[in-house]
Structures are given as structure tokens and as C-alpha cells.
Scaffold this motif. Structure first.
Motif, PDB file in Angstrom:
ATOM      1  N   PRO A   1       0.819  -1.218   0.000  1.00 15.98           N
ATOM      2  CA  PRO A   1       0.000   0.000   0.000  1.00 15.98           C
ATOM      3  C   PRO A   1       0.853   1.269   0.000  1.00 15.98           C
ATOM      4  CG  PRO A   1      -0.839  -1.575   1.590  1.00 15.98           C
ATOM      5  CD  PRO A   1       0.470  -2.114   1.096  1.00 15.98           C
ATOM      6  N   ILE A   2       0.460   2.224  -0.836  1.00 14.75           N
ATOM      7  CA  ILE A   2       1.161   3.506  -0.924  1.00 14.75           C
ATOM      8  C   ILE A   2       0.970   4.261   0.386  1.00 14.75           C
ATOM      9  CG2 ILE A   2       1.183   5.757  -2.088  1.00 14.75           C
ATOM     10  CD1 ILE A   2       0.336   4.225  -4.644  1.00 14.75           C
ATOM     11  N   GLY A   3       2.049   4.830   0.890  1.00 18.80           N
ATOM     12  CA  GLY A   3       1.972   5.607   2.125  1.00 18.80           C
ATOM     13  C   GLY A   3       1.852   4.764   3.381  1.00 18.80           C
ATOM     14  N   LEU A   4       2.147   3.475   3.270  1.00 20.00           N
ATOM     15  CA  LEU A   4       2.038   2.593   4.440  1.00 20.00           C
ATOM     16  C   LEU A   4       3.039   3.011   5.515  1.00 20.00           C
ATOM     17  CD1 LEU A   4       0.707   0.066   5.644  1.00 20.00           C
ATOM     18  CD2 LEU A   4       2.557  -1.272   4.620  1.00 20.00           C
ATOM     19  N   TRP A   5       2.548   3.143   6.721  1.00 16.97           N
ATOM     20  CA  TRP A   5       3.385   3.537   7.844  1.00 16.97           C
ATOM     21  C   TRP A   5       4.253   2.358   8.285  1.00 16.97           C
ATOM     22  CZ3 TRP A   5      -1.870   2.993   7.648  1.00 16.97           C
ATOM     23  CH2 TRP A   5      -2.395   1.896   8.310  1.00 16.97           C
ATOM     24  N   PRO A   6       5.416   2.640   8.860  1.00 19.28           N
ATOM     25  CA  PRO A   6       6.241   1.543   9.386  1.00 19.28           C
ATOM     26  C   PRO A   6       5.596   0.941  10.623  1.00 19.28           C
ATOM     27  CG  PRO A   6       7.257   3.666   9.852  1.00 19.28           C
ATOM     28  CD  PRO A   6       6.039   3.939   9.024  1.00 19.28           C
ATOM     29  N   ARG A   7       5.790  -0.347  10.805  1.00 17.76           N
ATOM     30  CA  ARG A   7       5.269  -0.994  11.999  1.00 17.76           C
ATOM     31  C   ARG A   7       6.362  -1.038  13.047  1.00 17.76           C
ATOM     32  NH1 ARG A   7       3.518  -7.161  12.773  1.00 17.76           N
ATOM     33  NH2 ARG A   7       5.579  -7.204  13.693  1.00 17.76           N
ATOM     34  N   ASN A   8       5.970  -0.854  14.306  1.00 22.58           N
ATOM     35  CA  ASN A   8       6.916  -0.917  15.406  1.00 22.58           C
ATOM     36  C   ASN A   8       6.441  -1.981  16.401  1.00 22.58           C
ATOM     37  OD1 ASN A   8       8.948  -0.400  17.183  1.00 22.58           O
ATOM     38  ND2 ASN A   8       8.060   1.489  17.975  1.00 22.58           N
ATOM     39  N   PRO A   9       7.168  -3.096  16.526  1.00 23.65           N
ATOM     40  CA  PRO A   9       8.418  -3.455  15.861  1.00 23.65           C
ATOM     41  C   PRO A   9       8.165  -3.873  14.415  1.00 23.65           C
ATOM     42  CG  PRO A   9       7.700  -5.283  17.208  1.00 23.65           C
ATOM     43  CD  PRO A   9       6.728  -4.158  17.453  1.00 23.65           C
ATOM     44  N   PRO A  10       9.205  -3.770  13.583  1.00 24.66           N
ATOM     45  CA  PRO A  10       9.031  -4.145  12.179  1.00 24.66           C
ATOM     46  C   PRO A  10       8.768  -5.641  12.021  1.00 24.66           C
ATOM     47  CG  PRO A  10      11.240  -3.258  12.602  1.00 24.66           C
ATOM     48  CD  PRO A  10      10.518  -3.291  13.899  1.00 24.66           C
ATOM     49  N   VAL A  11       8.163  -5.987  10.895  1.00 20.54           N
ATOM     50  CA  VAL A  11       7.960  -7.393  10.540  1.00 20.54           C
ATOM     51  C   VAL A  11       9.328  -8.000  10.283  1.00 20.54           C
ATOM     52  CG1 VAL A  11       7.022  -8.915   8.748  1.00 20.54           C
ATOM     53  CG2 VAL A  11       5.691  -6.969   9.554  1.00 20.54           C
ATOM     54  N   ARG A  12       9.530  -9.242  10.730  1.00 20.86           N
ATOM     55  CA  ARG A  12      10.821  -9.895  10.496  1.00 20.86           C
ATOM     56  C   ARG A  12      11.019 -10.100   8.996  1.00 20.86           C
ATOM     57  NH1 ARG A  12       9.450 -15.067   9.220  1.00 20.86           N
ATOM     58  NH2 ARG A  12       7.586 -15.852  10.227  1.00 20.86           N
ATOM     59  N   PHE A  13      12.212  -9.850   8.539  1.00 23.06           N
ATOM     60  CA  PHE A  13      12.548 -10.002   7.129  1.00 23.06           C
ATOM     61  C   PHE A  13      13.502 -11.167   6.979  1.00 23.06           C
ATOM     62  CE2 PHE A  13      15.482  -9.080   3.614  1.00 23.06           C
ATOM     63  CZ  PHE A  13      14.579  -9.077   2.563  1.00 23.06           C
TER      64      PHE A  13
END
Length: 181
Positions: free
Chosen positions: A113-125
Motif C-alpha cells: 500500500p502507498i503511504g504505508l506507515w512503518p510498523r513498530n516493531p518491524p515485521v521480520r525479514f
């Protein structure tokens, strides 16, 4: 009648008090909303984000929360792997879960999604496992249904955002913000 749209952040309970906390209290709706008499119409799990509707209208609350009304709810799900056409068709047909067959869903792959905010904590990559976004619309509300559906077709959900409930959407709401409907 008061109805508000709230963009519930990750790790926030969909209630105004935390009765089950052991140790430090968890964030609740009261950390963001100071309006007497409104209550959440339905739930959104603590580890899910996005649109939560609150109202003081009991009839509206029932129409939103009760699955017999079949109000459409659209989710953006970041899933592990890239679902093929067979996995997407299984979601469209309905998936067998422990508590029965889900109703058919509308589903499609989508760009992040355009403009998606970062998640805290981030998703594991994970470098070795790709991920993908899908838009999924359901008309029922089994417990943790979207997560269980995507897992059942081999693509566990990494991040889940409810974008819409009926005609209401998250448009223009940052995490933690609310507005009158």
C-alpha cells in the motif's frame, strides 16, 4: 449518535481497559480516545492494525459486529511467500478451518500500500523467503480468521491491516488517529 473511525496501531488492545495484564499494562483505546460512551463495534486483535469503528449506537454496533449481517471487511495482508493462483482460488472458494468452512472471500495480489506507515516493531525479514501483499475481503468474523485462512493455504500472515468495514475506510488516518464518521 456518535460514530468514530480509529486507526488502531499494532500492539494496542481493542478495549478501553487492560484487565488481563501481568506486569506492565498494555496500551488500550483509552490511550488514544477520550470520548465517553463509545465502544468498539467488533474486535481487532492486538497484533493487527487498522480500522476500528467505535459508536454509542447499539444497533449499529450489532450490525457491524454480528456475522449474520455479512458486512464486508477488507484486509491488507502481508503474507510469507507468493501465493499462486491455486492458493488464491482456495481463499475465494472458502477454506476449511478447525471451526468449519469459511465463506468465500474476494482476494487479489496487490502492491505494498502507498503511504504505508512503518510498523513498530518491524515485521521480520528473511532474505530466503519472499513476501507479498494481498487484499482480502470477508463477510464473517471467525476468531483470527484472515491469519488462519492464509496459513491454511500455505502463506502465513506477517502483517495484517484492516482497511475497510463496509463503506468506511482508513483513508486519511495515521496510526493512533481518529475522526468522526
Amino acid at each position: 449518535m456518535t460514530t468514530i473511525l480509529f486507526n488502531k496501531p499494532f500492539n494496542v488492545l481493542s478495549q478501553f481497559t487492560d484487565s488481563g495484564s501481568q506486569g506492565s499494562p498494555r496500551k488500550t483505546l483509552s490511550d488514544f480516545i477520550d470520548l465517553p460512551g463509545v465502544y468498539a463495534a467488533g474486535r481487532l486483535d492486538r497484533d493487527s492494525e487498522g480500522l476500528l469503528i467505535l459508536t454509542d449506537d447499539g444497533r449499529l454496533q450489532a450490525r457491524i459486529a454480528n456475522p449474520r449481517h455479512k458486512l464486508a471487511k477488507t484486509y491488507w495482508a502481508q503474507v510469507e511467500g507468493i501465493p499462486d493462483d491455486r492458493a488464491l482460488q482456495a481463499l475465494r472458494d472458502g477454506v476449511v478451518l478447525k471451526d468449519g468452512l469459511t465463506r468465500p472471500a474476494k482476494v487479489q495480489r496487490m502492491d505494498e500500500p502507498i503511504g504505508l506507515w512503518p510498523r513498530n516493531p518491524p515485521v521480520r525479514f528473511r532474505k530466503s523467503v519472499p513476501d507479498c501483499w494481498i487484499a482480502l475481503t470477508i463477510r464473517e468474523g471467525k476468531n483470527r480468521q484472515v491469519r488462519r485462512m492464509t496459513a491454511a493455504v500455505g502463506h502465513p500472515t506477517l502483517r495484517l491491516i484492516r482497511f475497510a468495514v463496509g463503506d468506511w475506510t482508513l483513508e486519511g488516518l495515521a496510526p493512533g488517529q481518529w475522526s468522526y464518521a
